[in-house]
Design a protein around this motif. Structure first.
Motif, short mmCIF file in Angstrom:
data_model
loop_
_atom_site.label_atom_id
_atom_site.label_comp_id
_atom_site.label_asym_id
_atom_site.label_seq_id
_atom_site.Cartn_x
_atom_site.Cartn_y
_atom_site.Cartn_z
N ALA A 21 0.85 -1.19 0.00
CA ALA A 21 0.00 0.00 0.00
C ALA A 21 0.89 1.25 0.00
O ALA A 21 1.84 1.34 0.78
CB ALA A 21 -0.90 0.01 1.23
N ASP A 22 0.57 2.17 -0.88
CA ASP A 22 1.33 3.41 -0.95
C ASP A 22 0.70 4.52 -0.11
O ASP A 22 1.37 5.50 0.21
CB ASP A 22 1.43 3.90 -2.40
N ALA A 23 -0.58 4.37 0.22
CA ALA A 23 -1.30 5.41 0.94
C ALA A 23 -2.39 4.78 1.81
O ALA A 23 -2.76 3.62 1.60
CB ALA A 23 -1.93 6.40 -0.05
N GLU A 28 -7.55 1.31 3.14
CA GLU A 28 -9.01 1.41 3.30
C GLU A 28 -9.73 0.63 2.21
O GLU A 28 -10.67 -0.12 2.49
CB GLU A 28 -9.44 2.88 3.26
N ALA A 29 -9.27 0.77 0.96
CA ALA A 29 -9.92 0.08 -0.16
C ALA A 29 -9.76 -1.43 -0.04
O ALA A 29 -10.71 -2.19 -0.27
CB ALA A 29 -9.34 0.57 -1.48
N TRP A 30 -8.57 -1.89 0.33
CA TRP A 30 -8.33 -3.32 0.47
C TRP A 30 -9.20 -3.92 1.56
O TRP A 30 -9.83 -4.96 1.37
CB TRP A 30 -6.84 -3.57 0.77
N GLN A 31 -9.26 -3.25 2.72
CA GLN A 31 -10.08 -3.78 3.81
C GLN A 31 -11.56 -3.73 3.48
O GLN A 31 -12.31 -4.65 3.81
CB GLN A 31 -9.77 -3.03 5.11
N ALA A 32 -12.02 -2.67 2.80
CA ALA A 32 -13.43 -2.57 2.40
C ALA A 32 -13.79 -3.69 1.43
O ALA A 32 -14.87 -4.28 1.52
CB ALA A 32 -13.71 -1.20 1.79
N LEU A 43 -11.41 -8.43 10.38
CA LEU A 43 -10.16 -7.83 9.94
C LEU A 43 -9.04 -8.28 10.87
O LEU A 43 -9.08 -8.01 12.07
CB LEU A 43 -10.25 -6.30 9.98
N ARG A 44 -8.08 -8.96 10.30
CA ARG A 44 -6.95 -9.36 11.13
C ARG A 44 -5.69 -9.43 10.27
O ARG A 44 -5.74 -9.74 9.09
CB ARG A 44 -7.21 -10.68 11.85
N HIS A 45 -4.61 -9.14 10.94
CA HIS A 45 -3.30 -9.25 10.31
C HIS A 45 -2.60 -10.44 10.96
O HIS A 45 -2.44 -10.48 12.18
CB HIS A 45 -2.50 -7.96 10.53
N VAL A 46 -2.20 -11.40 10.15
CA VAL A 46 -1.57 -12.61 10.68
C VAL A 46 -0.06 -12.46 10.62
O VAL A 46 0.50 -12.06 9.60
CB VAL A 46 -2.02 -13.86 9.89
N THR A 47 0.58 -12.77 11.74
CA THR A 47 2.03 -12.64 11.86
C THR A 47 2.61 -13.91 12.49
O THR A 47 1.91 -14.62 13.20
CB THR A 47 2.38 -11.38 12.69
N ARG A 48 3.87 -14.17 12.20
CA ARG A 48 4.51 -15.39 12.71
C ARG A 48 4.68 -15.37 14.22
O ARG A 48 4.56 -16.39 14.88
CB ARG A 48 5.89 -15.58 12.08
N MET A 49 5.03 -14.22 14.77
CA MET A 49 5.37 -14.13 16.19
C MET A 49 4.16 -13.70 17.02
O MET A 49 3.38 -12.85 16.61
CB MET A 49 6.50 -13.13 16.39
N TRP A 50 4.06 -14.29 18.20
CA TRP A 50 3.01 -13.91 19.16
C TRP A 50 3.60 -12.85 20.09
O TRP A 50 4.65 -13.09 20.69
CB TRP A 50 2.56 -15.12 19.96
N PRO A 51 2.97 -11.69 20.22
CA PRO A 51 3.53 -10.64 21.09
C PRO A 51 3.62 -11.10 22.55
O PRO A 51 2.66 -11.61 23.11
CB PRO A 51 2.53 -9.49 20.95
N GLY A 69 7.63 4.63 4.50
CA GLY A 69 8.54 5.21 5.48
C GLY A 69 7.92 6.20 6.45
O GLY A 69 8.65 6.83 7.22
N VAL A 70 6.60 6.32 6.47
CA VAL A 70 5.94 7.29 7.33
C VAL A 70 4.70 6.67 7.98
O VAL A 70 3.86 6.10 7.27
CB VAL A 70 5.52 8.55 6.54
N ILE A 71 4.58 6.77 9.31
CA ILE A 71 3.35 6.36 9.98
C ILE A 71 2.27 7.38 9.61
O ILE A 71 2.48 8.59 9.76
CB ILE A 71 3.51 6.33 11.52
N LEU A 72 1.12 6.88 9.13
CA LEU A 72 0.03 7.78 8.72
C LEU A 72 -1.32 7.38 9.30
O LEU A 72 -2.28 8.14 9.17
CB LEU A 72 -0.08 7.84 7.19
N ALA A 73 -1.42 6.18 9.89
CA ALA A 73 -2.73 5.71 10.36
C ALA A 73 -2.54 4.63 11.42
O ALA A 73 -1.46 4.07 11.58
CB ALA A 73 -3.54 5.15 9.20
N ARG A 74 -3.64 4.38 12.14
CA ARG A 74 -3.64 3.32 13.14
C ARG A 74 -5.01 2.65 13.17
O ARG A 74 -6.01 3.22 12.73
CB ARG A 74 -3.30 3.86 14.53
N GLN A 75 -5.02 1.43 13.69
CA GLN A 75 -6.26 0.71 13.96
C GLN A 75 -6.15 0.10 15.35
O GLN A 75 -5.10 -0.47 15.70
CB GLN A 75 -6.50 -0.39 12.93
#
Length: 150
Positions: A21-23, A28-32, A43-51, A69-75
């Motif tokens: 994603a560039d923006a 938003e479009a992908w999740q919608a 909606l979930r992001h799957v990762t190898r490591m468990w926090p 290279g820039v934080i622009l959003a959060r969920q």
């Protein structure tokens, strides 16, 4: 919702590159599209490591997304689900609130996976009436971050 009030620091956040994603609009479009194809889609992001800091994440943490290279959003992180892959390996499904909250632009150096992000180091949310903050050019952001201005 995070308001930038640092008086309550009993949680921790995650920061992650938003690969492909560039923006924020791309995310938003992908999740919608995922939700439109399956109204019950979680909606979930799957990762190898468990926090290891699961309790702190679930005490109000968010996943901060890095775009170019820039934080622009959060969920907001709602819960962590166990996901067993086809290979039989246990993974972590980070379940996210559907609301994508735009944040002030904050440069981040490249990294792999995810990293913890303290509330004090997290960029503030943008006001509701301000849908975006234009990021500085990457070269300028990197130079300012290097001298501690950003």
């Amino acid at each position: 919702m995070q308001t930038g009030d640092d008086s309550v620091d009993n949680h921790v956040n995650l920061v992650k590159l938003c690969v492909g994603a560039d923006a924020v609009e791309d995310l938003e479009a992908w999740q919608a599209a995922r939700r439109a194809g399956d109204p019950g889609h979680v909606l979930r992001h799957v990762t190898r490591m468990w926090p290891k800091r699961e309790a702190e994440l679930l005490a109000g943490g968010s996943l901060y997304w890095v775009f170019k290279g820039v934080i622009l959003a959060r969920q907001r992180i709602l819960r962590l689900d166990e996901v067993i892959g086809e290979d039989g390996i246990r993974r972590c499904g980070i379940v996210l609130d559907p609301e994508i909250v735009r944040t002030a632009a904050a440069p981040r150096r490249p990294f792999q996976g995810w990293r913890y992000l303290a509330p004090a180091d997290s960029p503030p949310d943008l006001p509701a009436g301000r849908p975006r903050e234009e990021a500085l050019p990457a070269e300028l952001s990197a130079a300012l971050a290097e001298i501690g201005v950003l």
